[in-house]
Write a protein that holds these residues in place. Structure first.
Motif, mmCIF file in Angstrom:
data_model
loop_
_atom_site.group_PDB
_atom_site.id
_atom_site.type_symbol
_atom_site.label_atom_id
_atom_site.label_comp_id
_atom_site.label_asym_id
_atom_site.label_seq_id
_atom_site.Cartn_x
_atom_site.Cartn_y
_atom_site.Cartn_z
ATOM 1 N N PRO A 180 55.511 20.661 -16.012
ATOM 2 C CA PRO A 180 56.526 19.770 -16.602
ATOM 3 C C PRO A 180 57.359 19.028 -15.356
ATOM 4 O O PRO A 180 57.621 17.771 -15.352
ATOM 5 N N ASP A 181 57.062 19.277 -13.968
ATOM 6 C CA ASP A 181 57.583 18.419 -12.720
ATOM 7 C C ASP A 181 56.518 17.617 -12.304
ATOM 8 O O ASP A 181 56.878 16.904 -11.400
ATOM 9 N N GLY A 182 55.237 17.733 -12.798
ATOM 10 C CA GLY A 182 54.021 16.762 -12.405
ATOM 11 C C GLY A 182 53.659 17.221 -11.116
ATOM 12 O O GLY A 182 52.825 16.420 -10.593
ATOM 13 N N LYS A 183 53.873 18.369 -10.588
ATOM 14 C CA LYS A 183 53.486 18.555 -9.181
ATOM 15 C C LYS A 183 52.316 19.374 -9.199
ATOM 16 O O LYS A 183 51.793 19.995 -8.139
ATOM 17 N N ARG A 236 55.738 23.561 -3.466
ATOM 18 C CA ARG A 236 55.818 22.784 -4.558
ATOM 19 C C ARG A 236 56.924 21.773 -4.336
ATOM 20 O O ARG A 236 56.392 20.618 -4.866
ATOM 21 N N GLU A 237 57.814 21.668 -3.621
ATOM 22 C CA GLU A 237 58.990 20.797 -3.721
ATOM 23 C C GLU A 237 58.572 19.926 -2.829
ATOM 24 O O GLU A 237 59.221 18.680 -2.781
ATOM 25 N N LEU A 258 41.903 18.037 -14.650
ATOM 26 C CA LEU A 258 42.750 19.174 -15.450
ATOM 27 C C LEU A 258 44.270 18.862 -15.098
ATOM 28 O O LEU A 258 45.139 18.880 -15.872
ATOM 29 N N GLU A 259 44.551 18.638 -13.806
ATOM 30 C CA GLU A 259 45.751 18.587 -13.458
ATOM 31 C C GLU A 259 46.307 16.994 -13.992
ATOM 32 O O GLU A 259 47.573 17.155 -14.063
ATOM 33 N N ARG A 260 45.635 16.035 -13.975
ATOM 34 C CA ARG A 260 46.092 14.931 -14.469
ATOM 35 C C ARG A 260 46.417 14.919 -16.151
ATOM 36 O O ARG A 260 47.398 14.469 -16.637
#
Length: 799
Positions: free
Chosen positions: A207-210, A119-120, A200-202
Motif C-alpha cells: 500500500p505504501d509502494g515501498k 522501510r521509511e 512482482l514488486e511493480r
C-alpha cells in the motif's frame, strides 16, 4: 556446537570395511538377508565416519571459531542472491578477510548477515551474487535462541554450509566495493531472479509502494521459493491448515513442473526419450535458478536419477533411485540427515511409493484423477505426519481435505506465473491482465486455506512425541505391509498402529517430579520464566517478545519449550507488566494451551497487545489482580506477591511502567526465589523499606540487568547465591551492564545470563540447587559456592 559424532573417523571406517567384507561372504553363500543387514550396517558406519569428518572440518573453520567482541570489518563476495524478509535483507557472504582493532587478517568462511530494512528511509539492498562487499558487523555465537532440546540453528547453518551469522545495525554500514563480473553465470542467474522480484514488486506493490504486497509475497514464495516476506498471519494460517509445504519450493513443485512439462511435450508429440532429456535439462536450469535450494536439489536429484535410469536401462525400480539420491546427498553433506526437510522429503516420498498403489486400488474410480490425488495425499500424510508432530507440534487433518483443491490451484498459479515473467518482459503494456488473473488465483487460494476455519479441531497443537512413539509408529506401519504368518497378525498390527497414532494427539508422557523446577527461557531481548511445581502444576511468568519485529516469540520459542516437556496446560499465566518484551509471547501461549488462571498487577489500558491477550484467553478463565499481600499455596510451594502495593479500589487503568512490575517470591522447603520483572530503583527502595523478608537463594535481576537495577543495597538485602539475567545476545542496550556484574561479584553471587548461557534450569529439592545451562557456561572461580562443575551444570548446596 559439539560434533554429532565425537569418535575419530578411523574406527567407523574400519567397521564399515569389515561389514562390507562380511556381507560379500554371506552373499556368496546365498544368505541374502544377513548380507543385506550387514551392508546396511556398513553404510551406517561409513555415514558416521563421514559425519565425524564433516563436523571436524566445520569446527576447525577459522571464521566459525573466531572470537571478536563488538563490530568487525568484513570483506568478501556474495555467493548467492540476497534473501528478503519483512524487516531485513539477508546477505550470504563468502568471506575473504576480517579486520579487528585495525588489523586485517585473511580468514575464509561463509557468513549469513542480517541487515535491517528501514522501510521509511531506504530501499532494499539491490545486490547480485558475485558482488564484492565490505561491511561492519557484529558476529553472533550459537543459535538464535538456545533452549534445551530446541531446534539447532547452528546445525541448520552447517547443513547450508554457513560458518557464522552476524548482524549490522544499518544498511549504511554495507557497501558494494565492486560489481560482479559481467560474464559470471552466477551473476546472470541472480540478475534473472532480481528482475522477477522487481516485476512482482511493480505489479503487486505494498500500500505504501515501498515493498511487496501480501499477494506478491505469496507469488514470490510459490514461484521463487522466497518465503521471507510472507506476513505472520499468512504463515500461521498455512501451518495451521497443513498447506505450508506448497510454499517451500520442494519435491511438490518439481512434481508439478514434471506434470506441466510432460503434458506440454505430449501435446507437441515429443517422444518419451526426447521428453525425458528436455525435462532433465529444464530441471537443471530450474535448480540453478533457485540457487541450489536444498529441497529442490533433493527432488531434482531424485528425478534425474529416475530419468537417467530410464534412459540407460529398460526397468528401473524407483526405490533404488531414491536410495541412490539420498546416498549421494548425504555423502556430499551429511548434515542433511539432521534437516527436517530432508527427513520429510524422503519419508513422504517413500510412503507415497509404497502405500499409494494399494490405497488407490481400494478407492472408487473418480473423474479428474481424484482417486489418485486422494491416495497420494493420504500416503504422504502417513509418512510426514509424525515428523511434523515432532518438529512443529501440529497434527493437521485439514491438509488431507484442502490438498484436493489447493494442489491443482498451485499448479495453475505456477503455470501462469512462469509464463507471466517472459510475457511481461516482451509485452509490458499487456501484462496487467495476467497479473490480475494471478492476483485472483491468490485470493482464491486464500479462501480455500480459510475454508475450514470454523472447524478448529481439524488442526490441533500437540506436545512433542517421544522418539519411542515415532519408532513404534513407523514399525507398525512397516509391519502392515508384511504377509500374515500368524493368526490375527493384521488386526493386532493395525490396532498397535492406531495406538501409536493416538499417542501423537493424546500423549500421556508428562513426567512428574517432587522438586521445584525453574527455567529461564532464552527469548532474546525479553523475558519468560517457566515454573514447574512439585506434582505437575505449571506457571509461566511473561512470554517474551521482540520489539518492532514480526517474529512471534511465544509461537516460535516459548510454546515449543513447553511442548517438549509434554505440557498442554498452563495453570497460572502471569504478566508482570504490559511491555511488549514481556507481553507479546503470552498471546500465543493463550491460544496454544489450556489456561487455568491469569495473573496480573495494576490494571492496564484495554488496547493493543494487552487487548489481544485478553481476547485470546478462554472466556471463563479467572483473572487475579495481584498486589502486595497476595499469597497462594501451590502444593508445598508458597507464592508471595511483594509488589506493587495494593491499589485504590477506585483507581482505573494505569500506563505500563517498569516500576509497576509484579515482584514474586517463591519458597519451597526453605529455599526461596525472587522474580522482579523490570523493577527499578524505586521498587527496590520500596521493598527494602517494607520490612518484608527479601532473602533468597536465587534472584532474577530487574530490567534485564540494567545499570539502574539490582543495586548494591538491594543485593545486600536479598543475599542471593545466584543471579539470573534475561538479556539478548548482542543487544543494543549493553545489558547486562558492567556495573551490575561488578556489584554481583562484590556480593559473592554467581551470574547466569541468557545472552551467554542460553536457557537456565534450576531444580530445588530443599538441600541443593541443581543448575544446568543450554550453552556451555563460563564458570567463575568462587570457592564459597562449593560447586560440582561439569560442562553445562553445577550443584549449589543451600542447607
Amino acid at each position: 556446537m559439539s560434533a554429532a559424532f565425537s569418535l575419530p573417523p578411523a574406527p567407523p571406517c574400519a567397521l564399515a570395511l569389515a561389514g562390507v567384507a562380511a556381507a560379500w561372504i554371506l552373499f556368496a553363500r546365498q544368505r541374502d538377508v544377513a548380507a543385506a543387514l550387514l551392508a546396511i550396517g556398513a553404510v551406517a558406519a561409513l555415514g558416521a565416519a563421514r559425519v565425524s569428518v564433516h563436523d571436524r572440518d566445520y569446527q576447525a573453520n577459522p571464521l566459525h571459531s573466531l572470537s571478536a567482541a563488538g563490530y568487525i570489518d568484513v570483506q568478501g563476495k556474495l555467493y548467492k542472491s540476497p534473501g528478503r524478509e519483512l524487516d531485513r535483507d539477508i546477505l550470504f557472504i563468502d568471506v575473504r578477510s576480517i579486520g579487528t582493532d585495525g588489523v586485517e587478517e585473511q580468514i575464509h568462511g561463509r557468513l549469513r548477515l542480517g541487515v535491517p530494512f528501514a522501510r521509511e528511509s531506504r530501499r532494499r539492498l539491490d545486490y547480485l551474487a558475485g558482488d564484492s562487499i565490505r561491511t561492519s558487523a557484529r558476529l553472533s555465537s550459537g543459535g538464535s535462541f538456545r533452549n534445551f532440546g530446541a531446534f539447532s540453528y547452528e546445525r541448520y547453518l552447517q547443513g547450508l554450509g554457513v560458518h557464522r551469522r552476524a548482524s549490522t545495525k544499518s544498511s549504511l554500514l554495507v557497501a558494494r566495493t565492486s560489481p560482479a563480473p559481467a560474464a559470471s553465470v552466477r551473476a546472470w542467474v541472480s540478475r534473472v531472479r532480481r528482475s522477477m522480484q522487481t516485476e512482482l514488486e511493480r505489479r503487486f506493490p505494498a500500500p505504501d509502494g515501498k515493498d511487496i504486497s501480501a499477494s506478491g509475497a505469496v507469488l514470490e514464495a510459490l514461484l521463487l521459493g522466497e518465503d521471507g516476506r510472507l506476513d505472520e498471519s499468512t504463515v500461521d494460517n498455512l501451518q495451521k491448515t497443513g498447506l505450508y509445504h506448497l510454499f517451500a519450493i520442494s519435491g511438490g513443485h518439481i512434481a508439478i513442473i514434471n506434470l506441466l512439462l510432460f503434458s506440454l511435450f505430449r501435446l507437441v508429440r515429443m517422444s518419451r526419450r526426447a521428453s525425458s532429456l528436455a525435462l532433465a535439462v529444464f530441471l537443471v536450469f530450474y535448480t540453478v535458478l533457485v540457487e541450489g535450494s536444498p529441497s529442490v536439489l533433493r527432488a531434482t536429484l531424485m528425478t534425474l536419477a529416475f530419468l537417467g535410469g530410464k534412459l540407460l536401462w529398460k526397468d528401473v525400480h524407483v526405490l533404488n533411485t531414491i536410495a541412490a539420491s539420498a546416498f549421494v546427498l548425504l555423502l556430499a553433506n551429511p548434515s542433511s540427515l539432521f534437516d527436517v526437510g530432508f527427513q520429510l522429503t524422503y519419508a513422504a516420498t517413500l510412503t507415497i511409493i509404497v502405500f499409494m498403489p494399494p490405497l488407490v486400488r481400494r478407492m472408487p474410480r473418480l473423474p479428474l484423477k481424484i482417486s489418485e490425488l486422494a491416495g497420494m495425499s493420504v500416503a504422504a500424510a502417513l509418512g510426514a505426519a509424525p515428523l511434523i508432530a515432532r518438529n512443529f507440534n501440529r497434527v493437521a487433518f485439514s491438509s488431507i481435505l484442502l490438498n484436493f483443491p489447493a494442489i491443482p490451484l498451485v499448479g495453475l498459479v505456477m503455470g501462469i506465473g512462469y509464463a507471466f515473467f517472459p510475457f511481461a518482459a516482451v509485452f509490458p503494456g499487456a501484462a496487467a491482465l495476467p497479473a490480475a488473473v494471478l492476483k485472483m488465483l491468490v485470493v482464491l487460494f486464500s479462501l480455500i486455506s480459510h475454508s475450514l476455519d470454523a472447524f478448529p479441531f481439524l488442526s490441533i497443537r500437540v506436545p512433542t512425541p517421544p522418539a519411542g512413539v515415532l519408532f513404534g509408529y513407523y514399525l507398525t506401519l512397516g509391519l502392515g505391509l508384511l504377509r500374515p504368518r500368524v493368526r490375527f497378525q493384521r488386526p493386532v498390527v493395525f490396532g498397535a498402529f492406531l495406538v501409536f497414532s493416538a499417542l501423537f494427539v493424546f500423549t500421556p508422557f508428562r513426567p512428574r517430579s517432587p522438586d521445584l523446577r525453574i527455567t529461564m527461557i532464552d527469548v532474546g531481548q525479553g523475558e519468560s520464566l517457566l515454573v514447574e511445581f512439585p506434582g505437575g502444576r505449571t506457571m509461566v511468568i511473561d512470554g517474551g517478545g521482540l520489539a518492532s519485529s514480526p517474529f512471534d516469540v511465544g509461537e516460535r520459542v516459548v510454546s515449543p519449550v513447553l511442548w517438549r516437556k509434554g505440557i498442554t496446560r498452563i495453570d497460572y499465566l502471569v504478566l508482570t507488566h504490559p511491555h511488549p518484551d514481556h507481553l507479546d509471547g503470552l498471546v500465543a501461549l493463550a491460544r496454544n494451551f489450556r489456561i487455568g488462571e491469569f495473573w496480573e498487577g495494576l490494571p492496564a489500558p484495554d488496547e493493543g497487545l494487552y487487548a489481544a491477550l485478553l481476547r485470546s484467553l478462554p472466556a471463563r478463565c479467572p483473572r487475579r489482580r495481584c498486589s502486595r499481600g497476595t499469597r497462594v499455596d501451590i502444593g508445598p510451594v508458597t507464592v508471595d506477591v511483594l509488589h506493587p502495593p495494593r491499589p485504590d479500589a477506585r483507581a482505573g487503568p494505569v500506563p505500563a511502567a517498569n516500576e509497576n512490575s509484579l515482584v514474586i517470591k517463591m519458597t519451597f522447603a526453605g529455599t526461596s526465589f525472587l522474580f522482579t520483572g523490570d523493577a527499578g530503583p524505586e521498587t527496590e527502595q520500596s521493598l527494602r523499606g517494607s520490612g518484608l523478608d527479601l532473602e533468597c537463594a536465587v534472584l532474577k535481576a530487574g530490567h534485564h540487568g540494567s545499570a539502574a537495577s539490582t543495586s548494591a543495597d538491594f543485593l545486600a538485602a536479598v543475599k542471593p547465591r545466584l543471579v539470573l539475567v534475561s538479556a539478548g545476545e548482542g543487544n543494543t542496550y549493553g545489558f547486562p551492564s558492567p556495573g551490575l556484574l561488578a556489584r554481583c561479584a562484590a556480593a559473592g553471587a554467581e551470574v547466569l545470563r541468557a545472552d551467554l548461557d542460553g536457557a537456565v534450569e534450576i531444580r530445588a529439592n530443599g538441600r541443593t540447587l541443581a543448575v544446568r545451562t543450554a550453552a556451555p557456561h563460563r564458570y567463575a572461580e568462587n570457592p564459597d559456592f562449593r560447586l560440582t562443575r561439569t560442562t553445562k551444570s553445577m550443584i549449589i548446596t543451600v542447607d
